[in-house]
Design a protein around this motif. Structure first.
Motif, PDB file in Angstrom:
ATOM      1  N   SER A 136       0.803  -1.220   0.000  1.00  0.00           N
ATOM      2  CA  SER A 136       0.000   0.000   0.000  1.00  0.00           C
ATOM      3  C   SER A 136       0.837   1.271   0.000  1.00  0.00           C
ATOM      4  CB  SER A 136      -0.920   0.015   1.227  1.00  0.00           C
ATOM      5  OG  SER A 136      -1.728  -1.138   1.264  1.00  0.00           O
ATOM      6  N   GLU A 173      -9.063   7.418  -5.719  1.00  0.00           N
ATOM      7  CA  GLU A 173      -9.059   6.112  -6.382  1.00  0.00           C
ATOM      8  C   GLU A 173      -8.116   5.136  -5.696  1.00  0.00           C
ATOM      9  OE1 GLU A 173      -8.018   4.208 -10.761  1.00  0.00           O
ATOM     10  OE2 GLU A 173      -8.724   6.266 -10.625  1.00  0.00           O
ATOM     11  N   GLN A 179      -9.456   4.480  -1.637  1.00  0.00           N
ATOM     12  CA  GLN A 179     -10.762   3.897  -1.324  1.00  0.00           C
ATOM     13  C   GLN A 179     -10.721   2.361  -1.323  1.00  0.00           C
ATOM     14  OE1 GLN A 179     -13.491   5.345  -4.258  1.00  0.00           O
ATOM     15  NE2 GLN A 179     -12.692   4.085  -5.926  1.00  0.00           N
ATOM     16  N   LYS A 180      -9.675   1.801  -1.923  1.00  0.00           N
ATOM     17  CA  LYS A 180      -9.560   0.333  -1.955  1.00  0.00           C
ATOM     18  C   LYS A 180      -8.295  -0.175  -1.259  1.00  0.00           C
ATOM     19  CE  LYS A 180      -7.718   0.884  -6.654  1.00  0.00           C
ATOM     20  NZ  LYS A 180      -7.908   0.611  -8.095  1.00  0.00           N
ATOM     21  N   GLU A 190      -7.490  -1.100   1.750  1.00  0.00           N
ATOM     22  CA  GLU A 190      -7.534  -2.205   2.711  1.00  0.00           C
ATOM     23  C   GLU A 190      -7.938  -3.529   2.081  1.00  0.00           C
ATOM     24  OE1 GLU A 190      -9.326  -1.323   6.559  1.00  0.00           O
ATOM     25  OE2 GLU A 190      -9.256   0.809   6.049  1.00  0.00           O
ATOM     26  N   THR A 191      -8.337  -3.504   0.817  1.00  0.00           N
ATOM     27  CA  THR A 191      -8.803  -4.745   0.185  1.00  0.00           C
ATOM     28  C   THR A 191      -8.102  -5.061  -1.130  1.00  0.00           C
ATOM     29  OG1 THR A 191     -10.565  -3.504  -0.932  1.00  0.00           O
ATOM     30  CG2 THR A 191     -11.093  -4.509   1.205  1.00  0.00           C
ATOM     31  N   VAL A 192      -7.192  -4.196  -1.578  1.00  0.00           N
ATOM     32  CA  VAL A 192      -6.639  -4.351  -2.918  1.00  0.00           C
ATOM     33  C   VAL A 192      -5.642  -5.502  -3.017  1.00  0.00           C
ATOM     34  CG1 VAL A 192      -4.684  -2.766  -2.612  1.00  0.00           C
ATOM     35  CG2 VAL A 192      -5.700  -3.046  -4.881  1.00  0.00           C
ATOM     36  N   ASN A 205      -5.762 -10.801   1.418  1.00  0.00           N
ATOM     37  CA  ASN A 205      -7.154 -11.215   1.585  1.00  0.00           C
ATOM     38  C   ASN A 205      -7.266 -12.724   1.742  1.00  0.00           C
ATOM     39  OD1 ASN A 205      -7.817  -8.526   1.220  1.00  0.00           O
ATOM     40  ND2 ASN A 205      -8.366  -8.773  -0.936  1.00  0.00           N
TER      41      ASN A 205
END
Length: 887
Positions: free
Chosen positions: A174, A611, A614-615, A617-619, A624
Motif C-alpha cells: 500500500s 481512487e 478507497q480500496k 484495505e482490500t486491494v 485477503n
C-alpha cells in the motif's frame, strides 16, 4: 471524577449542540495566546483529559505557564489521539500484547482487558526487499517473495487485527507508513465521542514526525511506550523547550526540498535541539508546500529534536482538498482550529508566539547538497562532493574518514557483468535508490526526477547495467502521477523500475548486489558508494558492501547513477557522453521549478488520491487470502522462527521485587560516541557467519531463507543474537570494526553474543560502556530489549549515566546531561562492582562503582519523572500494565 474544565466545552456550531469542543480561549488567560502552537496541542489534551488522577489541574497550569516552567524539568502527561505502527516495530508490539494476555491470565486476570483503548493503525511497509530490479515484473516478483518470506508474520498480524479491537492494519503493497499517514490516515482534527480536538499521535518509527508537516503533532517512541499509550496510559514527558525556526526568503529555482532539509538538519545539529520541539514560522514557511514541510519534518530525528511542527494554515487546507479529503470534514477542521486559536497565518508576525530560542534561515542561501558519507547531518554541497569524498578517503577512520593510503586512491578492479567488461574504483556508485518517505511523498522532487530522466534518455545517456537502481514509491499515488505525466517509461529506461511500495533500501532491504560487483569490491577493499533519497545512511545500514552512502534528492540520485561515480564535479565535468560523442552536463538536463510545477498542477489531482485509497484495505489479494485464527489467546508455534513468546514475563508476580546489586560484573563492550540503534540492533542483512545465522541454520533454514533482522523482530532468540551484530561496530577492546569483543577470562575474541553467553554460564553479570549519543537513530524497541536480554544489567555512558536493566523501558535512553567523564581506560575496564541502593528518592541516584584495581567512582542513575521511577520499580512499563490489568 468529572472533568473540572467541563465548563469551557461548548458547541462548535450552534446548529449542532451535540458536537462540542474545549474552547481554551474561555480560560481567560493571556498566557494562552503566547504559547507556541505545538504546546497548545499539549494543553488542549490535558484540559480535555483532566480527571485529577492521570491528568491533574496542576498539569494544566504547568503547561499554561510554559514560559516559566519550560526550564524547570517539570513533568506533564500527554494523551495522544492515536498510535501508528509499521510492521517491523508493529510485530513485536503485537507479540508483546499476545504475551501480556497470557501473563494476565496466568495471574488470574481477564486477558481481554489487554486491548488497544487508543486507536492504532499499523501499516505493513518494511518487509519488502529489492531482490529484483531493472525488469518490468520487478514489483510482482518482489511482492511474491515478500509473501513467501513473511507469510508467518502476516498471518500473525492478521490474527492481531481480528483479536484486538480498535486496531486497523493496512496490508503490504500500500505504501510507506508515513506517506500513507500523510495522504490518508491523518485526521488533522478528530471528531469523536461528541468532541472536536486536534489530531495527535505517537508512532513506533522515529520518522513519525513527518506528519508534523501537516500540523499534526506527533513523534516517534519505543514500541513499549506505544503499547502503554494503546492501553490508555498517557505519555509522561518533561515539558519541552521550543525552538522557533524562522524561515525567510524564497529558495533558488534549482534548489529542491531535499537540499533545504539537509541544510536545516546540519544547522539544527549545530544549534542543539535534542529533546526539544522545533516549531517553524516566518514568511518563508508560506512558500513551502505541505510536501516540502513534510520532508523537513521527516528528518527531525536526524537533527535530534522530538518534534518539528508546522501549524495548520491555508496551504494545509489546500493539501487536504488536493488529497481528496471530505469537503464537509475540511470545513469543520478549519472552523475548529480558528475557534480554538490554532490556525496560523505565517505572514502575520502578530501571531508569532514566544519561543525558548529563535534561529533563522534565509531559504535563498540554500544550495544543492547531499549528506554523508556516514551520517545524515554531515551536509556536503554538491559542488564540493568530489573534493569531500577524496578527502574522506585518506582521512583517519571516523564519520568523515576511511583511512585509505594515498597510493591506493586510484586502485581499480576489473570484473565481468553479463558478458561485458567493467571496472570499479573508490567512489564508484553501485546502489542508486529513489526510496523512503522522506522524498517519495513530494511530487516536486519525484516529478523533477522523472523530467530529468526524460531529458537524459532523450540526450542518449544510460546507467551502467551493474548499478543496482530502484524506485520504491511511498504510495500508489506516486506511481499514478508518474505514469499519467508520461515520465515513467524514461525512469524505467534508466533502470528505475518500480520495485515495491515500502521502506526498502533506506532500512537496509536493498537486496543483493550482482555477485561479480560484490567480489570486485571485496577483492579491491574498495570504498563503494550507495546514493539514496532516504533519511538514514549510518554505517552498515544500506548494504554491507557500500561503506560510503550519501543522501540526495531523487534527481541527484539519477544524476549520480548516470555518472557512475561520486567523484565528479558537475560544474566542470560532463555527466556523460552520448553516442554522437557530445558531452552532456547536468545543467543541460535539470528541470526548472516552473516546468515541475506545471506538470504537478496538471497531474497531481484529488481524483487519484480517492481512487488509490478507497480500496487500500482490500486491494491486496494475497493478504485477503491469508487464513488466520480468531482466538482471544494466540497459539504459539514452537517451530516458528518468526513469532515466539518472549521471556519478559515468565517469572512475573503480582508483588514487586526489590532491586538487586550488581556484583563481580565484567564489561562486555567498550563503545565510543554516536552508537546508533543500527549499531545496537541492525534491521537489515543477517550475515552468514553471525550467531543469528547459526541459530537459523540449526532450525534447518538456508541462507536464502534468513530474511532480515527487521523481519524477525517477533522472535527474541534471533534478536538477542543480533544485538550489537552490526559489522561496523567499533569496540575499543579490539582494533577493527566487527561485532566482536574480548572474553577477558580466556582472552579470546568472540562474537558479542557468544561472549555474553560464556560470561552468563560462569555467573558473571555484564555491563556495556558507551560514549555520548548512545541510542541515537530510530526509536527501535529492540535496541533496548536486546541489551536487556543480552546484558541483563547496565549500560553506562561516557558522561557517567547508568541505564539500568530497565533500559528496556526506553524512557531513560533520551537523557543527556553534563556529568563527569568516567575516569577509565584500557584493561582496568575489565571488571566492576556496583552497589544498587534499594531506596531511591530524588532525581539523581549516585551509584558507587569499584574497579578490581581498587579505584572507585560514582555513576549517576537519573529518572526524569515519578512515572519513570514507578516503571523502574515494576520492571518496566509492560510489567506495570500487566499488574494493573491483573489486579
Amino acid at each position: 471524577m468529572s472533568n473540572p474544565f467541563a465548563w469551557i466545552a461548548e458547541p462548535l456550531n450552534p446548529n449542532q449542540p451535540a458536537k462540542k469542543f474545549f474552547n481554551l480561549n474561555k480560560l481567560g488567560d493571556a498566557r494562552y495566546g503566547r504559547l507556541p502552537f505545538s504546546i497548545r496541542v499539549l494543553l488542549e489534551a490535558a484540559v480535555r483529559n483532566c480527571d485529577e488522577f492521570l491528568v491533574k489541574k496542576e498539569d494544566v497550569e504547568n503547561i499554561l505557564d510554559w514560559n516559566v516552567m519550560q526550564s524547570k524539568n517539570v513533568e506533564v502527561p500527554f494523551n495522544p489521539a492515536r498510535v501508528i505502527l509499521q510492521d517491523l516495530t508493529g510485530v513485536p508490539a503485537v507479540v508483546d500484547f499476545a504475551a501480556m494476555r497470557d501473563a494476565v491470565k496466568k495471574l488470574g486476570g481477564d486477558p481481554e482487558k489487554i486491548n488497544p483503548i487508543c486507536p492504532a493503525d499499523l501499516v505493513i511497509d518494511h518487509s519488502i526487499q529489492v531482490d529484483f530490479n531493472r525488469r518490468s515484473d520487478s514489483l510482482q516478483k518482489n511482492q511474491e517473495l515478500e509473501f513467501e518470506r513473511n507469510k508467518e508474520r502476516f498471518e500473525f498480524l492478521k490474527w492481531g487485527s481480528q483479536a484486538f479491537h480498535n486496531m486497523k492494519i493496512i496490508p503490504p503493497g500500500s505504501g510507506i507508513v508515513h506517506q500513507v499517514n500523510l495522504e490518508y490516515l491523518a485526521r488533522v482534527v478528530f471528531d469523536q465521542n461528541g468532541y472536536y480536538y486536534p489530531d495527535s499521535l505517537v508512532g513506533t518509527d522515529s520518522h513519525t514526525t513527518m506528519i508534523d508537516g501537516l500540523g499534526v503533532l506527533g513523534w516517534g517512541v519505543g514500541g513499549i511506550e506505544a503499547e502503554a499509550v494503546m492501553l490508555g496510559q498517557p505519555i509522561s514527558m518533561v515539558l519541552p523547550k521550543v525552538i522557533g525556526y524562522k524561515l525567510m526568503g524564497n529558495p533558488h529555482p534549482l534548489v529542491t526540498s531535499t537540499d533545504i532539509v539537509l541544510t536545516v538538519t546540519k544547522h539544527l545539529r549545530q544549534v542543539g535541539v535534542v529533546g526539544k520541539f522545533v516549531e517553524f514560522f516566518g514568511p518563508g514557511v508560506a512558500q513551502l508546500s505541505i510536501a516540502d514541510r513534510a520532508t523537513i519534518a521527516n528528518m527531525c530525528p536526524e537533527y535530534g529534536a522530538t518534534a518539528a511542527f508546522f501549524p495548520v494554515d491555508e496551504v494545509s487546507i489546500r493539501y487536504l482538498i488536493q488529497t481528496g479529503r471530505d469537503e464537509e470534514k475540511i470545513k469543520h477542521i478549519k472552523n475548529y482550529l480558528v475557534a480554538v486559536g490554532m490556525f496560523r497565518d505565517f505572514n502575520n508576525s502578530a501571531q508569532d508566539p514566544d519561543f525558548t530560542q529563535v534561529v533563522e534561515l534565509d531559504l535563498h542561501t540554500v544550495v544543492p547538497c547531499c549528506s554523508g558519507p556516514k551520517r545524515p547531518q554531515d551536509k556536503v554541497a554538491v559542488s564540493e562532493m568530489k573534493k569531500d569524498f577524496e578527502t574522506c578517503l585518506g582521512a583517519k577512520q571516523g564519520f568523515k574518514g576511511f583511512n585509505v593510503a594515498p597510493e591506493r586512491h586510484g586502485d581499480r578492479v576489473k570484473f565481468v557483468h553479463n558478458g561485458s567488461d567493467f571496472e570499479l574504483t573508490h567512489g564508484s556508485v553501485v546502489i542508486a535508490a529513489i526510496t523512503s518517505c522522506t522524498n517519495t511523498s513530494n511530487p516536486s522532487v519525484m516529478l523533477g526526477a522523472g523530467l530529468l530522466a526524460k531529458k537524459a534518455v532523450d540526450a542518449g545517456l544510460t546507467v551502467k547495467p551493474y548499478i543496482k537502481t530502484s524506485l520504491s514509491p511511498g504510495s500508489g499515488v506516486v506511481t499514478y502521477y508518474l505514469r499519467e505525466s508520461g515520465v515513467m517509461p524514461y525512469l524505467a529506461q534508466l533502470g528505475f523500475e518500480v520495485v515495491g511500495y515500502g521502506c526498502m533500501t533506506c532500512i537496509g532491504n536493498s537486496g543483493p548486489l550482482p555477485e561479480a560487483v560484490a567480489e570486485a569490491i571485496t577483492q579491491g577493499d574498495l570504498i563503494a558508494v550507495g546514493v539514496l533519497s532516504g533519511n538514514r545512511n549510518f554505517e552498515g545500514r544500506i548494504h554491507p558492501n557500500t561503506r560510503a552512502n550519501y543522501l540526495a534528492s531523487p534527481p541527484l540520485v539519477i544524476a549520480y547513477a548516470i555518472a557512475g561515480t561520486i567523484r565528479i564535479d558537475f560544474e566542470i565535468e560532463p555527466l556523460g557522453v552520448n553516442a554522437e560523442g557530445k558531452e552532456i552536463f547536468l545543467k543541460d538536463l535539470w528541470p526548472t521549478r516552473d516546468e515541475i510545477q506545471a506538470v504537478e498542477q496538471q497531474y497531481v489531482i484529488p481524483g487519484m488520491f480517492k481512487e488509490v485509497y478507497q480500496k487500500i484495505e482490500t486491494v491486496n489479494e494475497s493478504w485477503n487470502a491469508l487464513d488466520a485464527p480468531s482466538d482471544t489467546l494466540y497459539t504459539w508455534n514452537p517451530k516458528s522462527t518468526y513469532i515466539k513468546s518472549p521471556p519478559f514475563f515468565e517469572n512475573l508476580t503480582l508483588e514487586l521485587q526489590p532491586p538487586k546489586s550488581i556484583v563481580d560484573a565484567y564489561v562486555l563492550l567498550n563503545l565510543g560516541d554516536s552508537v546508533t540503534t543500527d549499531h545496537i540492533s541492525p534491521a537489515g542483512n543477517i550475515a552468514r557467519n553471525s550467531p543469528a545465522a547459526r541459530y537459523l541454520t540449526s532450525r534447518s533454514l538456508t541462507p536464502r531463507e534468513f530474511n532480515s533482522y527487521g523481519s524477525r523482530r517477533g522472535n527474541d532468540a534471533v534478536m538477542v543474537r543480533g544485538t550489537f551484530a552490526n559489522i561496523r561496530l567499533s569496540n575499543k577492546f579490539i582494533n577493527k570494526q566487527a561485532p566482536q569483543t574480548i572474553h577477558f577470562p580466556s582472552g579470546e575474541t568472540l562474537d558479542v553474543f557468544d561472549a555474553a553467553e560464556r560470561y552468563k554460564q560462569a555467573g558473571h553479570p555484564l555491563i556495556v560502556l558507551t560514549g555520548k549519543e548512545y541510542g541515537s537513530g530510530s526509536s527501535r524497541d529492540w535496541a533496548a530489549k536486546g541489551p536487556f536480554l543480552l546484558v541483563s544489567d547496565s549500560v553506562i555512558n561516557g558522561s557517567g549515566e547508568v541505564r539500568t536493566t530497565l533500559h528496556c523501558s526506553l524512557l531513560l535512553d533520551a537523557c543527556e546531561y553534563p556529568v563527569p567523564k568516567l575516569p577509565l581506560e584500557g584493561e582496568e575496564l575489565e571488571c566492576y562492582y556496583q552497589s544498587l541502593r534499594d531506596q531511591m528518592k530524588g532525581e539523581f541516584r549516585l551509584l558507587p562503582m569499584l574497579l578490581d584495581t581498587g579505584k572507585t567512582f560514582h555513576a549517576i542513575m537519573r529518572f526524569d519523572t515519578d512515572v519513570e521511577l514507578t516503571y523502574f520499580r515494576n520492571g518496566g512499563i509492560l510489567n506495570y500494565m500487566i499488574r494493573k490489568m491483573a489486579s
